[in-house]
Motif scaffolding. Structure first.
Motif, PDB file in Angstrom:
ATOM      1  N   MET A  45      68.814  -7.871  16.485  1.00  0.00           N
ATOM      2  CA  MET A  45      68.138  -8.825  15.356  1.00  0.00           C
ATOM      3  C   MET A  45      69.249  -9.116  14.107  1.00  0.00           C
ATOM      4  SD  MET A  45      64.293  -7.160  15.325  1.00  0.00           S
ATOM      5  CE  MET A  45      63.526  -8.309  14.212  1.00  0.00           C
ATOM      6  N   THR A  46      69.062  -9.716  13.268  1.00  0.00           N
ATOM      7  CA  THR A  46      69.958  -9.969  12.204  1.00  0.00           C
ATOM      8  C   THR A  46      69.833  -8.890  11.166  1.00  0.00           C
ATOM      9  OG1 THR A  46      68.506 -11.295  10.601  1.00  0.00           O
ATOM     10  CG2 THR A  46      69.638 -12.508  12.447  1.00  0.00           C
ATOM     11  N   GLU A  49      66.638  -9.422   9.314  1.00  0.00           N
ATOM     12  CA  GLU A  49      65.236  -9.064  10.069  1.00  0.00           C
ATOM     13  C   GLU A  49      65.471  -7.490  10.159  1.00  0.00           C
ATOM     14  OE1 GLU A  49      65.066 -12.643  13.014  1.00  0.00           O
ATOM     15  OE2 GLU A  49      66.493 -11.061  13.490  1.00  0.00           O
ATOM     16  N   ASN A  50      66.434  -6.621  10.154  1.00  0.00           N
ATOM     17  CA  ASN A  50      66.315  -5.366  10.296  1.00  0.00           C
ATOM     18  C   ASN A  50      66.053  -4.658   8.687  1.00  0.00           C
ATOM     19  OD1 ASN A  50      67.737  -3.400  12.749  1.00  0.00           O
ATOM     20  ND2 ASN A  50      68.496  -5.481  12.583  1.00  0.00           N
ATOM     21  N   LEU A  53      62.291  -5.351   8.293  1.00  0.00           N
ATOM     22  CA  LEU A  53      61.466  -5.172   9.563  1.00  0.00           C
ATOM     23  C   LEU A  53      60.050  -4.579   9.338  1.00  0.00           C
ATOM     24  CD1 LEU A  53      61.563  -5.474  12.707  1.00  0.00           C
ATOM     25  CD2 LEU A  53      62.458  -3.386  12.925  1.00  0.00           C
ATOM     26  N   GLU A  56      58.099  -8.351   6.326  1.00  0.00           N
ATOM     27  CA  GLU A  56      58.839  -9.741   6.039  1.00  0.00           C
ATOM     28  C   GLU A  56      58.072 -10.562   5.344  1.00  0.00           C
ATOM     29  OE1 GLU A  56      57.668  -8.407   8.976  1.00  0.00           O
ATOM     30  OE2 GLU A  56      59.356  -8.100  10.426  1.00  0.00           O
ATOM     31  N   ILE A  63      57.279 -16.409   8.636  1.00  0.00           N
ATOM     32  CA  ILE A  63      58.065 -15.758   7.974  1.00  0.00           C
ATOM     33  C   ILE A  63      59.183 -16.434   7.151  1.00  0.00           C
ATOM     34  CG2 ILE A  63      60.121 -14.131   8.424  1.00  0.00           C
ATOM     35  CD1 ILE A  63      58.874 -13.130  10.872  1.00  0.00           C
ATOM     36  N   ILE A  65      62.150 -17.338   6.257  1.00  0.00           N
ATOM     37  CA  ILE A  65      63.555 -16.782   6.288  1.00  0.00           C
ATOM     38  C   ILE A  65      64.345 -17.087   5.295  1.00  0.00           C
ATOM     39  CG2 ILE A  65      65.405 -17.355   8.026  1.00  0.00           C
ATOM     40  CD1 ILE A  65      63.346 -17.809  10.266  1.00  0.00           C
ATOM     41  N   MET A  68      63.836 -14.313   2.871  1.00  0.00           N
ATOM     42  CA  MET A  68      64.440 -13.065   3.378  1.00  0.00           C
ATOM     43  C   MET A  68      66.055 -13.036   3.537  1.00  0.00           C
ATOM     44  SD  MET A  68      63.232 -11.414   7.072  1.00  0.00           S
ATOM     45  CE  MET A  68      63.755 -12.635   8.049  1.00  0.00           C
ATOM     46  N   ASN A  69      66.559 -14.149   3.662  1.00  0.00           N
ATOM     47  CA  ASN A  69      68.148 -14.083   3.671  1.00  0.00           C
ATOM     48  C   ASN A  69      68.521 -13.644   2.359  1.00  0.00           C
ATOM     49  OD1 ASN A  69      68.428 -14.025   6.574  1.00  0.00           O
ATOM     50  ND2 ASN A  69      68.553 -16.189   6.561  1.00  0.00           N
ATOM     51  N   SER A  72      67.949 -10.320   1.346  1.00  0.00           N
ATOM     52  CA  SER A  72      69.106  -9.374   1.765  1.00  0.00           C
ATOM     53  C   SER A  72      70.368  -9.465   1.370  1.00  0.00           C
ATOM     54  CB  SER A  72      68.960  -9.804   3.376  1.00  0.00           C
ATOM     55  OG  SER A  72      67.814  -9.541   3.996  1.00  0.00           O
TER      56      SER A  72
END
Length: 197
Positions: A45-46, A49-50, A53, A56, A63, A65, A68-69, A72
């Protein structure tokens, strides 16, 4: 404290109230994050994503994304991992980079209590300096850090209170200014050591 094992004696007082923590999910909900010595990344996983986890961010039923990115990326920058995309697969990271991702993950919980179990065992000296800066910032923000280590010099650099356990028993709590390394070692092994190596 992290809910991995059920307590069979003693008690946990959190924010002045007795509590029972029955699972890691409850610990996270209660504002407790644990960074384990043994890393357990999901390698395929990216990074993002970690980090997220099990929590999300969603956009409707899906999700989110992009969010989330973005979140992160901000967390990675906070732990000094600038220039690394959160979309990178965990398998591509070094062990020390994976350790920093674990720290970013703990920060993502916005926990009041962060337990770090031997966090410097697999990171470089410059990453250790960066970690200590993160710890100082977290302390200044009112966060409590439980830092588990056998590296004496680290305890004296970042600690406020040192708690000693020996053979599973609580020996005592000491202000960092009230003990030196020889006294601390004696408390840990219950005798004077004439040679330290």
């Amino acid at each position: 404290i992290d809910g991995i094992y059920r307590a069979d004696e003693g008690e946990i007082i959190l924010r002045g109230k007795k509590t029972e923590i029955t699972s890691p999910k409850q610990a996270m909900t209660d504002g407790i994050a644990m960074i384990h010595q043994e890393l357990s990344p999901v390698l395929d996983m990216t990074i993002a994503e970690n980090i997220f986890l099990g929590k999300e961010p969603k956009k409707g039923a899906f999700i989110d994304i992009a969010r989330m990115n973005a979140e992160s990326k901000a967390l990675l920058e906070e732990v000094g991992m600038t220039g690394i995309s959160p979309a990178v697969n965990m398998r591509q990271l070094s062990t020390s980079q994976m350790q920093m991702v674990e720290i970013a993950k703990a920060l993502s919980y916005q926990a009041d209590l962060i337990i770090m179990d031997e966090p410097t065992s697999s990171i470089t000296e410059s990453e250790v300096d960066n970690l200590f800066e993160i710890i100082r910032k977290l302390k200044a923000d009112g966060k409590c850090i439980v830092y588990i280590s056998h590296k004496m010099e680290e305890l004296f650099k970042i600690g406020d209170v040192i708690t000693v356990f020996r053979d599973g028993m609580h020996v005592g709590d000491f202000g960092v200014e009230d003990v030196d390394e020889p006294k601390l070692i004696k408390l840990m092994v219950d005798r004077d050591l004439t040679e330290i190596y």
